[in-house]
Design a protein around this motif. Structure first.
Motif, PDB file in Angstrom:
ATOM      1  N   VAL B  98     -37.460 -12.041 -82.161  1.00  0.00           N
ATOM      2  CA  VAL B  98     -37.078 -11.659 -83.316  1.00  0.00           C
ATOM      3  C   VAL B  98     -36.059 -10.343 -83.052  1.00  0.00           C
ATOM      4  O   VAL B  98     -35.123 -10.157 -83.423  1.00  0.00           O
ATOM      5  CB  VAL B  98     -38.046 -11.344 -84.515  1.00  0.00           C
ATOM      6  CG1 VAL B  98     -37.027 -10.769 -85.892  1.00  0.00           C
ATOM      7  CG2 VAL B  98     -38.535 -13.067 -85.057  1.00  0.00           C
ATOM      8  N   ALA B  99     -36.923  -9.459 -82.335  1.00  0.00           N
ATOM      9  CA  ALA B  99     -36.153  -8.075 -81.949  1.00  0.00           C
ATOM     10  C   ALA B  99     -35.192  -8.296 -81.028  1.00  0.00           C
ATOM     11  O   ALA B  99     -34.352  -7.418 -80.514  1.00  0.00           O
ATOM     12  CB  ALA B  99     -37.135  -7.444 -81.484  1.00  0.00           C
ATOM     13  N   LEU B 119     -38.577  -8.794 -90.916  1.00  0.00           N
ATOM     14  CA  LEU B 119     -37.920 -10.137 -91.241  1.00  0.00           C
ATOM     15  C   LEU B 119     -39.005 -11.193 -90.988  1.00  0.00           C
ATOM     16  O   LEU B 119     -38.499 -12.427 -91.698  1.00  0.00           O
ATOM     17  CB  LEU B 119     -37.100  -9.926 -89.940  1.00  0.00           C
ATOM     18  CG  LEU B 119     -35.653  -9.412 -90.127  1.00  0.00           C
ATOM     19  CD1 LEU B 119     -35.125  -9.167 -88.835  1.00  0.00           C
ATOM     20  CD2 LEU B 119     -34.937 -10.340 -90.916  1.00  0.00           C
ATOM     21  N   LEU B 120     -40.141 -11.192 -90.326  1.00  0.00           N
ATOM     22  CA  LEU B 120     -41.069 -12.259 -90.644  1.00  0.00           C
ATOM     23  C   LEU B 120     -41.528 -12.345 -92.089  1.00  0.00           C
ATOM     24  O   LEU B 120     -41.500 -13.306 -92.494  1.00  0.00           O
ATOM     25  CB  LEU B 120     -42.366 -11.785 -89.562  1.00  0.00           C
ATOM     26  CG  LEU B 120     -42.006 -11.978 -88.213  1.00  0.00           C
ATOM     27  CD1 LEU B 120     -43.488 -11.428 -87.466  1.00  0.00           C
ATOM     28  CD2 LEU B 120     -41.496 -12.991 -87.828  1.00  0.00           C
ATOM     29  N   LEU B 151     -31.104 -13.518 -87.874  1.00  0.00           N
ATOM     30  CA  LEU B 151     -30.762 -12.228 -88.949  1.00  0.00           C
ATOM     31  C   LEU B 151     -31.145 -10.947 -88.572  1.00  0.00           C
ATOM     32  O   LEU B 151     -30.667  -9.932 -89.358  1.00  0.00           O
ATOM     33  CB  LEU B 151     -31.587 -12.503 -90.162  1.00  0.00           C
ATOM     34  CG  LEU B 151     -31.277 -13.736 -91.077  1.00  0.00           C
ATOM     35  CD1 LEU B 151     -32.394 -13.986 -92.271  1.00  0.00           C
ATOM     36  CD2 LEU B 151     -29.980 -13.635 -91.673  1.00  0.00           C
ATOM     37  N   ALA B 152     -31.544 -10.939 -87.482  1.00  0.00           N
ATOM     38  CA  ALA B 152     -32.016  -9.382 -86.858  1.00  0.00           C
ATOM     39  C   ALA B 152     -30.948  -8.329 -86.780  1.00  0.00           C
ATOM     40  O   ALA B 152     -31.169  -7.484 -87.067  1.00  0.00           O
ATOM     41  CB  ALA B 152     -32.919  -9.532 -85.656  1.00  0.00           C
ATOM     42  N   ALA B 153     -29.869  -8.721 -86.372  1.00  0.00           N
ATOM     43  CA  ALA B 153     -29.030  -7.714 -85.929  1.00  0.00           C
ATOM     44  C   ALA B 153     -28.276  -7.460 -87.305  1.00  0.00           C
ATOM     45  O   ALA B 153     -27.194  -6.847 -87.502  1.00  0.00           O
ATOM     46  CB  ALA B 153     -28.194  -7.872 -84.761  1.00  0.00           C
ATOM     47  N   ASP B 154     -28.653  -8.231 -88.412  1.00  0.00           N
ATOM     48  CA  ASP B 154     -28.020  -7.922 -89.802  1.00  0.00           C
ATOM     49  C   ASP B 154     -26.339  -8.419 -89.452  1.00  0.00           C
ATOM     50  O   ASP B 154     -25.707  -7.668 -90.126  1.00  0.00           O
ATOM     51  CB  ASP B 154     -28.146  -6.588 -90.293  1.00  0.00           C
ATOM     52  CG  ASP B 154     -27.802  -6.595 -91.788  1.00  0.00           C
ATOM     53  OD1 ASP B 154     -27.879  -7.699 -92.445  1.00  0.00           O
ATOM     54  OD2 ASP B 154     -27.535  -5.638 -92.326  1.00  0.00           O
ATOM     55  N   PRO B 155     -26.102  -9.576 -89.022  1.00  0.00           N
ATOM     56  CA  PRO B 155     -24.901 -10.063 -88.865  1.00  0.00           C
ATOM     57  C   PRO B 155     -24.259 -10.454 -90.220  1.00  0.00           C
ATOM     58  O   PRO B 155     -24.977 -10.725 -90.979  1.00  0.00           O
ATOM     59  CB  PRO B 155     -25.186 -11.050 -87.860  1.00  0.00           C
ATOM     60  CG  PRO B 155     -26.366 -11.801 -88.298  1.00  0.00           C
ATOM     61  CD  PRO B 155     -27.582 -10.709 -88.755  1.00  0.00           C
ATOM     62  N   ASN B 156     -23.100 -10.382 -90.254  1.00  0.00           N
ATOM     63  CA  ASN B 156     -22.351 -10.731 -91.431  1.00  0.00           C
ATOM     64  C   ASN B 156     -22.134 -12.419 -91.398  1.00  0.00           C
ATOM     65  O   ASN B 156     -21.989 -13.129 -92.250  1.00  0.00           O
ATOM     66  CB  ASN B 156     -20.827 -10.302 -91.663  1.00  0.00           C
ATOM     67  CG  ASN B 156     -20.976  -8.691 -91.730  1.00  0.00           C
ATOM     68  OD1 ASN B 156     -21.890  -8.217 -92.574  1.00  0.00           O
ATOM     69  ND2 ASN B 156     -20.192  -7.843 -91.249  1.00  0.00           N
ATOM     70  N   ILE B 157     -22.285 -13.044 -90.342  1.00  0.00           N
ATOM     71  CA  ILE B 157     -21.936 -14.354 -90.046  1.00  0.00           C
ATOM     72  C   ILE B 157     -23.290 -14.930 -89.362  1.00  0.00           C
ATOM     73  O   ILE B 157     -23.758 -14.179 -88.515  1.00  0.00           O
ATOM     74  CB  ILE B 157     -20.584 -14.746 -89.098  1.00  0.00           C
ATOM     75  CG1 ILE B 157     -19.455 -14.146 -89.746  1.00  0.00           C
ATOM     76  CG2 ILE B 157     -20.524 -16.098 -88.920  1.00  0.00           C
ATOM     77  CD1 ILE B 157     -18.453 -14.062 -88.791  1.00  0.00           C
ATOM     78  N   LEU B 158     -23.607 -16.093 -89.821  1.00  0.00           N
ATOM     79  CA  LEU B 158     -24.708 -16.815 -89.464  1.00  0.00           C
ATOM     80  C   LEU B 158     -24.244 -18.229 -89.093  1.00  0.00           C
ATOM     81  O   LEU B 158     -23.769 -19.023 -89.794  1.00  0.00           O
ATOM     82  CB  LEU B 158     -25.826 -16.864 -90.574  1.00  0.00           C
ATOM     83  CG  LEU B 158     -27.141 -17.245 -90.062  1.00  0.00           C
ATOM     84  CD1 LEU B 158     -27.634 -16.519 -88.876  1.00  0.00           C
ATOM     85  CD2 LEU B 158     -28.117 -17.099 -91.250  1.00  0.00           C
ATOM     86  N   LEU B 159     -24.390 -18.560 -87.778  1.00  0.00           N
ATOM     87  CA  LEU B 159     -24.160 -20.014 -87.434  1.00  0.00           C
ATOM     88  C   LEU B 159     -25.408 -20.782 -87.301  1.00  0.00           C
ATOM     89  O   LEU B 159     -26.126 -20.400 -86.647  1.00  0.00           O
ATOM     90  CB  LEU B 159     -23.427 -19.976 -86.135  1.00  0.00           C
ATOM     91  CG  LEU B 159     -22.104 -19.014 -86.128  1.00  0.00           C
ATOM     92  CD1 LEU B 159     -21.641 -19.161 -84.493  1.00  0.00           C
ATOM     93  CD2 LEU B 159     -21.325 -19.523 -87.129  1.00  0.00           C
TER      94      LEU B 159
END
Ligand SMILES: Nc1ncnc2c1ncn2[C@@H]1O[C@H](COP(=O)(O)OP(=O)(O)OP(=O)(O)O)[C@@H](O)[C@H]1O
Ligand SMILES: [Mg+2]
Lengths: 228, 293
Positions: B98-99, B119-120, B151-159
Motif C-alpha cells: 500500500v505504501a 488506508l486499510l 489511493l495511497a498517494a492521494d491521486p486525483n485520478i484513479l484508473l
C-alpha cells in the motif's frame, strides 16, 4: 584417523586455502550473472548469444585453460590466480543460464503493474525484478558453489595448494585414507558454503515462501537444469 | 482533473488498430465507465492515460495539459492504478504494498506505513492483515489492497482496469458498493474499465459503450442509455443478460414501440424502444438496484 591427527595442521591448512580460493569464483559469478541474466531477458538475440557463449565456455577443458590463462593474463604458470580465474569462468558460464532463467521467472504482470504505479526502470530492477529473481538465482548459486568447491581440487595438478593435494599424494603413495580425508573435507567445505548461502537467502529474502508456486517450482527446475 | 481524448488513434507495431480516432471528455470527480466486449480497446485507452502506451496520433490532456509533455514516471505517480489480479508485489507485505507509491515519492517510511494502515481501514481491511504477504490473502482482500495502493498517494485520478473481474459475484458486489461509498467520500476522477454492463450501470456517472477499435457506440448517464439505446448494438449489449435482471415489459405506449420495463420488485427499470414489437430487455440503473436491496 591417526593419520588425520598427525597431519591435522596440513589438512586444516589445505582446507583453509581451498575455502579461500573457492570464494572468489562464487562471488564473481554471482555479481557478473546479474547484469548478464537481466540482459538475456531484454531480447531473444541477446539471450541466444549469452547462453551459447556460456555453453561454449563451459566446454573448455580445464587443463587447456590453466595453460593458456598465464599467457593471456601475464601471470606465472603456478600462480593461484589462474585457477581462480578459470573456475570463475566456469561459474559465470553456469550462472548466466541460471540468472537468465531467474529473471525470466519474474511475472510480466508484476513488472507491468509496478511500472504502472510509477517505478522507474532502475528502481524497478532493484525493488522488483532482482528480489523476485532472487530465489531462483540462489538455487543456481548453490549449485555453482558446490561445483566450484569440488572442481578446485584440480588446481593441485598445477601446483596450487588445495585439498586436491591429498588426492594426489594419497594416490601416489597408495594410501586411501588420505584420499578419503581429502574427499571428506571437500564435502564439509561444500556443505558449509551451502549453509552460508541458504542463511543469507533466508535473511535477505524472507518472502520466498510467500511467492507463487510457479516461481518456487522453477527453483527446483533450474537446479535440475544446471546440474544436468 | 478532467481528462480529454482528442482524436486519439493507437496503432500497434503489428498494425492492429486498437483505438481508432477516439474523442471523449472525462469529467472531473465523476466515475466514467468504459464498457465493451473483449479486445475493443478499453485497456489500451486506460493505459494511454498514464502513458503505459503512447498514442500513435492525437492528444490526451489532463486539465488541459498535454500529457505527452509530462515525464511518464512522474505522471504515473500521481495517478492511481488498480488492475485485475491486484498486480501487487508478491515479495512485499500488504502494508508495504500500500505504501509503495508514497515511498517512491520519498515519504519517510514510518509516515508512509502509518498512512497505509489508515488506508486499510478506508478500504475495509483489518489491520491484522498488514503484515501478511499478498499470496496469503483471498482474491477479494487482494483487490481491496490494490484499491488502497491506488489511493495511497492521494491521486486525483484513479484508473481501474476490471478490478473486480476475478472475484466471485458476492464479493464483487461487496467491492462495487464499497467503491460507490469511497467515491462518495473521496470524489476522485475515476476511469473504470469493465465488460460487465451491470457493473457499468451500477458504478458509472457516465457510461461509454465501445465497439471494436474503441468506437463509441453510445455515451451518457445510465438512465439515458437505458431509455434510449442509440443503436441495435447498444440495445443488444445492454440487454444481453436478461435472465438475471428478471425484467418484464408491462406496458406498451400507444405507438406500440415503447415498452416500460420493471424489475422483480416492481420498480421501473427503464423504457426501451421496440419497433415492430421486437423486444430487447433493458436493466435497472443504480437507484433501482438500491431499491431492490
Ligand atoms: N502490445 C500490443 N501489441 C499489439 N496488439 C495489441 C497490444 N495490446 C493490445 N493489442 C490489441 O489491441 C486490441 C485492443 O486490446 P485491449 O487490451 O485494449 O482490449 P480490451 O478491451 O482491454 O480487452 P479485454 O476486455 O479482453 O481486456 C486487441 O485486438 C489487442 O489484441
Ligand atoms: Mg483489458
Amino acid at each position: 584417523m591417526v593419520w588425520l591427527w598427525q597431519n591435522l595442521e596440513l589438512v586444516l591448512g589445505l582446507a583453509l586455502d581451498h575455502a579461500r580460493l573457492s570464494v572468489a569464483p562464487v562471488l564473481v559469478s554471482f555479481i557478473a550473472s546479474i547484469p548478464l541474466g537481466w540482459l538475456a531477458n531484454q531480447s531473444r538475440v541477446l539471450r541466444t548469444i549469452l547462453l551459447t557463449l556460456g555453453g561454449v565456455l563451459f566446454t573448455i577443458p580445464s587443463i587447456a585453460l590453466f595453460v593458456t590463462l598465464p599467457v593471456i593474463l601475464g601471470t606465472r604458470i603456478l600462480d593461484e590466480i589462474n585457477v581462480v580465474v578459470a573456475l570463475s569462468i566456469y561459474a559465470v558460464a553456469v550462472m548466466v543460464r541460471g540468472s537468465a532463467d531467474a529473471f525470466a521467472s519474474v511475472s510480466k504482470d508484476v513488472i507491468g503493474s509496478s511500472t504502472a504505479v510509477g517505478y522507474s526502470r532502475w528502481g524497478r530492477f532493484w525493488g522488483v525484478e532482482l528480489p523476485l529473481a532472487g530465489p531462483v538465482l540462489l538455487a543456481s548459486l548453490r549449485v555453482v558453489s558446490v561445483t566450484t568447491v569440488s572442481l578446485l581440487s584440480v588446481g593441485s595438478l598445477i601446483g596450487v595448494t588445495t585439498l586436491g593435494y591429498l588426492f594426489l599424494d594419497g594416490y601416489q603413495r597408495s594410501f586411501p585414507t588420505e584420499v578419503v580425508i581429502g574427499i571428506a573435507f571437500t564435502v564439509i567445505i561444500a556443505l558449509i558454503f551451502d549453509a552460508v548461502l541458504v542463511t543469507i537467502g533466508r535473511i535477505l529474502m524472507p518472502y520466498t515462501r510467500a511467492l507463487p508456486t510457479s516461481s518456487r517450482a522453477s527453483v527446483t527446475r533450474v537446479a535440475a537444469e544446471v546440474t544436468s | 482533473m478532467s481528462i480529454e481524448f482528442r482524436s486519439v488513434t493507437k496503432r500497434f507495431a503489428d498494425e492492429t488498430v486498437a483505438v481508432d480516432d477516439f474523442s471523449l471528455l472525462i469529467p472531473s470527480r465523476k466515475t466514467t465507465v468504459l464498457v465493451g466486449s473483449s479486445g475493443c480497446g478499453k485497456t489500451t485507452l486506460l493505459r494511454m492515460i498514464n502513458r503505459m502506451v503512447d498514442p500513435s496520433s492525437g492528444v490526451i490532456t489532463i486539465d488541459d495539459e498535454d500529457i505527452a509533455t509530462v515525464e511518464p514516471v512522474a505522471l504515473r505517480r500521481r495517478i492511481g492504478y488498480v488492475m485485475q489480479n491486484s498486480g501487487l508485489l508478491p515479495h512485499r507485505k500488504v502494508v508495504d504494498n500500500v505504501a509503495t507509491v508514497p515511498l517512491l515519492n520519498g515519504v519517510p517510511k514510518a509516515e508512509a506505513r502509518e498512512r497505509a494502515l489508515e488506508l486499510l481501514d478506508t478500504v475495509g481491511l483489518d489491520r491484522a492483515l498488514a503484515d501478511r504477504y499478498p499470496s496469503q490473502l483471498s482474491g477479494g482482500q487482494q483487490q481491496r489492497v490494490g484499491v488502497a495502493r491506488g489511493l495511497a498517494a492521494d491521486p486525483n485520478i484513479l484508473l481501474m482496469d476490471e478490478p473486480f473481474g476475478a472475484v466471485d459475484p458476492i464479493v464483487r458486489s461487496e467491492l462495487q458498493h464499497e467503491l460507490i461509498r469511497l467515491q462518495r467520500e473521496l470524489g476522485k476522477t475515476v476511469v473504470f474499465v469493465t465488460h460487465d454492463i451491470d457493473e457499468a450501470f451500477l458504478l458509472g456517472d457516465q457510461v461509454v459503450i465501445l465497439e471494436k477499435g474503441a468506437k463509441i457506440a453510445q455515451q451518457g448517464h445510465p438512465r439515458e442509455i437505458l431509455a434510449n439505446p442509440a443503436t441495435e448494438f447498444v440495445a443488444s449489449f445492454i440487454g444481453a443478460d436478461r435472465g438475471k435482471r428478471r425484467l418484464a415489459p408491462v406496458a406498451a405506449a400507444a405507438t406500440g414501440d415503447d415498452v416500460l420495463l420493471v424489475d422483480g420488485t416492481g420498480y421501473a427499470a427503464g423504457v426501451i424502444s421496440a419497433p415492430g414489437g421486437k423486444l430487447a430487455y433493458s436493466i435497472s440503473d443504480k437507484t433501482d438496484q438500491a431499491g431492490d436491496a
